[in-house]
Write a protein that holds these residues in place. Sequence first.
Motif, PDB file in Angstrom:
ATOM      1  N   UNK A 155       0.763  -1.244   0.038  1.00 47.41           N
ATOM      2  CA  UNK A 155       0.070  -0.031  -0.258  1.00 47.41           C
ATOM      3  C   UNK A 155       0.688   1.222  -0.041  1.00 47.41           C
ATOM      4  N   UNK A 156       0.350   2.407  -0.190  1.00 44.26           N
ATOM      5  CA  UNK A 156       0.846   3.678  -0.123  1.00 44.26           C
ATOM      6  C   UNK A 156       0.129   4.282   0.951  1.00 44.26           C
ATOM      7  N   UNK A 157       1.066   5.219   1.673  1.00 43.17           N
ATOM      8  CA  UNK A 157       0.726   6.030   2.741  1.00 43.17           C
ATOM      9  C   UNK A 157       1.391   7.445   2.775  1.00 43.17           C
ATOM     10  N   UNK A 158       0.444   8.507   3.158  1.00 44.44           N
ATOM     11  CA  UNK A 158       0.691   9.961   3.311  1.00 44.44           C
ATOM     12  C   UNK A 158       0.931  10.080   4.979  1.00 44.44           C
ATOM     13  N   UNK A 159       2.293  10.389   5.112  1.00 47.35           N
ATOM     14  CA  UNK A 159       2.579  10.619   6.641  1.00 47.35           C
ATOM     15  C   UNK A 159       2.762  12.132   6.908  1.00 47.35           C
ATOM     16  N   UNK A 160       1.767  12.709   7.564  1.00 45.90           N
ATOM     17  CA  UNK A 160       2.005  14.231   7.758  1.00 45.90           C
ATOM     18  C   UNK A 160       2.269  14.456   9.151  1.00 45.90           C
ATOM     19  N   UNK A 161       3.465  15.308   9.106  1.00 45.55           N
ATOM     20  CA  UNK A 161       4.121  15.603  10.592  1.00 45.55           C
ATOM     21  C   UNK A 161       4.296  14.240  11.227  1.00 45.55           C
ATOM     22  N   UNK A 162       4.535  13.221  10.631  1.00 44.61           N
ATOM     23  CA  UNK A 162       4.673  11.943  11.120  1.00 44.61           C
ATOM     24  C   UNK A 162       5.865  11.161  11.076  1.00 44.61           C
ATOM     25  N   UNK A 163       6.747  11.428  11.549  1.00 41.18           N
ATOM     26  CA  UNK A 163       8.288  10.814  11.429  1.00 41.18           C
ATOM     27  C   UNK A 163       8.403   9.259  11.574  1.00 41.18           C
ATOM     28  N   UNK A 164       8.082   9.176  12.696  1.00 41.63           N
ATOM     29  CA  UNK A 164       8.337   7.758  13.448  1.00 41.63           C
ATOM     30  C   UNK A 164       7.148   6.970  12.971  1.00 41.63           C
ATOM     31  N   UNK A 165       5.931   7.374  12.864  1.00 44.31           N
ATOM     32  CA  UNK A 165       4.788   6.501  12.299  1.00 44.31           C
ATOM     33  C   UNK A 165       5.185   6.120  10.737  1.00 44.31           C
ATOM     34  N   UNK A 166       5.866   7.029  10.000  1.00 39.24           N
ATOM     35  CA  UNK A 166       6.127   6.676   8.846  1.00 39.24           C
ATOM     36  C   UNK A 166       7.148   5.594   8.737  1.00 39.24           C
TER      37      UNK A 166
END
Length: 189
Positions: free
Chosen positions: A80-91
Amino acid sequence: MDVTPEARLNMVESQVRTADVTDLRVQDAMRRIARESFLPGERAHLAYADLEPEYAPGRSLLRPRDVAKLVQLAAPEAGETALAIAAPYAAALLEACGVSVVRHDGEPLDSLPGGRFDIVLAEGAVGRAPEAWLDALATGGRAVVIERSGPAGRAVVYLKTTDGIGRRTGFDSAPPFLPGLEPRSGFVF
């Protein structure tokens, strides 16, 4: 002596597993990924504490429990693809689950990268998920955010279908707001 692997293990065992995070991929990723690498040197010692350490002005990592639960709510699937917004660790956690991640580290209200995403996720509270974030979802995509209107908030999953966008709630959480995404006050009948 490097205590970081032990600190990561303790974080998973005491903050994550006890919070009903059952996705073993998330647990394993949290045991491997150096959370302190996302913090400035003077704050690295806060990486495994049960709090939201600030990594940049107005930006904080979510508590370990909350980021684990948020990623689990996103139900990531390899490919899948994700967009992580202000989320470095979650990314980094999503990438460990086999997801291709586009990081948006600019202001959360800036224009988003083009394309459609299976997952949109932010590390920080919002008053309400911005429409632009929901518009960035592919059919079947999930936006996973923490919405707050006061001192307490709730994780929310938005699911885009061919019929529209559905919404369901998850766990309680109260991280700091992302700048510019605080709830708007106003008169309501």
